[in-house]
Motif scaffolding. Structure first.
Motif, PDB file in Angstrom:
ATOM      1  N   ALA A 232       0.840  -1.203   0.000  1.00  0.00           N
ATOM      2  CA  ALA A 232       0.000   0.000   0.000  1.00  0.00           C
ATOM      3  C   ALA A 232       0.874   1.250   0.000  1.00  0.00           C
ATOM      4  CB  ALA A 232      -0.923  -0.005   1.213  1.00  0.00           C
ATOM      5  N   ASN A 233       1.971   1.209   0.771  1.00  0.00           N
ATOM      6  CA  ASN A 233       2.895   2.344   0.794  1.00  0.00           C
ATOM      7  C   ASN A 233       3.559   2.550  -0.572  1.00  0.00           C
ATOM      8  OD1 ASN A 233       2.394   2.982   3.455  1.00  0.00           O
ATOM      9  ND2 ASN A 233       4.177   1.885   4.257  1.00  0.00           N
ATOM     10  N   VAL A 234       3.951   1.452  -1.201  1.00  0.00           N
ATOM     11  CA  VAL A 234       4.572   1.548  -2.526  1.00  0.00           C
ATOM     12  C   VAL A 234       3.581   2.123  -3.532  1.00  0.00           C
ATOM     13  CG1 VAL A 234       5.463   0.178  -4.459  1.00  0.00           C
ATOM     14  CG2 VAL A 234       6.299  -0.251  -2.151  1.00  0.00           C
ATOM     15  N   GLU A 235       2.347   1.682  -3.493  1.00  0.00           N
ATOM     16  CA  GLU A 235       1.322   2.177  -4.417  1.00  0.00           C
ATOM     17  C   GLU A 235       1.049   3.661  -4.172  1.00  0.00           C
ATOM     18  OE1 GLU A 235      -1.119   2.347  -7.579  1.00  0.00           O
ATOM     19  OE2 GLU A 235       0.261   0.726  -7.056  1.00  0.00           O
ATOM     20  N   ALA A 236       0.977   4.061  -2.900  1.00  0.00           N
ATOM     21  CA  ALA A 236       0.766   5.477  -2.567  1.00  0.00           C
ATOM     22  C   ALA A 236       1.935   6.312  -3.081  1.00  0.00           C
ATOM     23  CB  ALA A 236       0.588   5.651  -1.065  1.00  0.00           C
TER      24      ALA A 236
ATOM     25  N   ILE B 237       1.578   6.744  -6.858  1.00  0.00           N
ATOM     26  CA  ILE B 237       0.548   7.738  -7.185  1.00  0.00           C
ATOM     27  C   ILE B 237       1.082   9.146  -6.949  1.00  0.00           C
ATOM     28  CG2 ILE B 237      -1.705   8.645  -6.453  1.00  0.00           C
ATOM     29  CD1 ILE B 237      -2.510   5.686  -5.926  1.00  0.00           C
ATOM     30  N   GLU B 238       1.753   9.344  -5.825  1.00  0.00           N
ATOM     31  CA  GLU B 238       2.325  10.660  -5.517  1.00  0.00           C
ATOM     32  C   GLU B 238       3.390  11.044  -6.545  1.00  0.00           C
ATOM     33  OE1 GLU B 238       4.600  13.001  -1.890  1.00  0.00           O
ATOM     34  OE2 GLU B 238       3.731  11.037  -1.508  1.00  0.00           O
TER      35      GLU B 238
ATOM     36  N   ALA C  58       3.544  10.024  -9.669  1.00  0.00           N
ATOM     37  CA  ALA C  58       2.867  10.335 -10.932  1.00  0.00           C
ATOM     38  C   ALA C  58       2.290  11.746 -10.895  1.00  0.00           C
ATOM     39  CB  ALA C  58       1.765   9.312 -11.200  1.00  0.00           C
ATOM     40  N   LYS C  59       1.706  12.129  -9.756  1.00  0.00           N
ATOM     41  CA  LYS C  59       1.165  13.481  -9.616  1.00  0.00           C
ATOM     42  C   LYS C  59       2.287  14.518  -9.694  1.00  0.00           C
ATOM     43  CE  LYS C  59      -1.609  16.475  -6.654  1.00  0.00           C
ATOM     44  NZ  LYS C  59      -0.939  17.613  -7.152  1.00  0.00           N
ATOM     45  N   MET C  60       3.387  14.244  -9.032  1.00  0.00           N
ATOM     46  CA  MET C  60       4.526  15.169  -9.063  1.00  0.00           C
ATOM     47  C   MET C  60       5.064  15.309 -10.486  1.00  0.00           C
ATOM     48  SD  MET C  60       6.434  14.092  -5.500  1.00  0.00           S
ATOM     49  CE  MET C  60       7.880  15.065  -5.787  1.00  0.00           C
ATOM     50  N   HIS C  61       5.071  14.197 -11.230  1.00  0.00           N
ATOM     51  CA  HIS C  61       5.525  14.236 -12.616  1.00  0.00           C
ATOM     52  C   HIS C  61       4.587  15.099 -13.462  1.00  0.00           C
ATOM     53  CE1 HIS C  61       7.511  12.998 -16.270  1.00  0.00           C
ATOM     54  NE2 HIS C  61       6.339  12.670 -16.780  1.00  0.00           N
ATOM     55  N   GLU C  62       3.279  14.951 -13.263  1.00  0.00           N
ATOM     56  CA  GLU C  62       2.306  15.780 -13.984  1.00  0.00           C
ATOM     57  C   GLU C  62       2.511  17.251 -13.663  1.00  0.00           C
ATOM     58  OE1 GLU C  62      -1.630  14.440 -13.052  1.00  0.00           O
ATOM     59  OE2 GLU C  62      -1.300  12.445 -13.895  1.00  0.00           O
TER      60      GLU C  62
END
Length: 132
Positions: free
Chosen positions: A15-19, A22-23, A25-29
């Motif tokens: 769950a930590n790895v998935e979070a 996601i974070e 990917a958002k930072m990349h965007e």
């Protein structure tokens, strides 16, 4: 440690790895959007730079010569305004404009304060500079 506890730890790590993914990917965007905005601003800066160079190429306004010693400022007012005395009854203007507030509100406040102190147009001009 029991097998159930190990499985629970594994789930928490997943769950930590998935979070984190996601974070990331958002930072990349956000980074891509920031880079696009930066490129946009660089284009605008270049257009402004070119326009300024074109304007400097045309003799629009005479440039002030640098023959005056440092610390001597050229007066931008007409002599009639420069010669206008500021009356002792003039109230110091409390309005100051930093560029953040509404310019029209600043002008209204300044005008109201000048009306109360009864200044002439020359006094208006001389005192307005102090509000900037």
């Amino acid at each position: 440690m029991t097998m159930a506890q190990m499985m629970e730890i594994m789930r928490a790590l997943q769950a930590n790895v998935e979070a984190s993914r996601i974070e990331q990917a958002k930072m990349h965007e956000d980074l891509v959007a920031s880079q696009a905005r930066n490129e946009e601003l660089n284009k605008v800066i270049e257009e402004l730079r070119q326009a300024l160079q074109e304007q400097r190429g045309r003799p629009v306004v005479e440039e002030v010569t640098s023959s005056s010693p440092p610390g001597v400022f050229h007066m931008l007012f007409a002599q009639a305004i420069t010669d206008t005395p500021i009356p002792a009854s003039a109230v110091p203007v409390k309005a100051s404009f930093t560029g953040v507030e509404d310019p029209e509100a600043h002008l209204t406040t300044f005008h109201t304060q000048m009306m109360l102190s009864g200044g002439s147009d020359g006094v208006y001009c001389k005192m307005f500079v102090s509000t900037l």
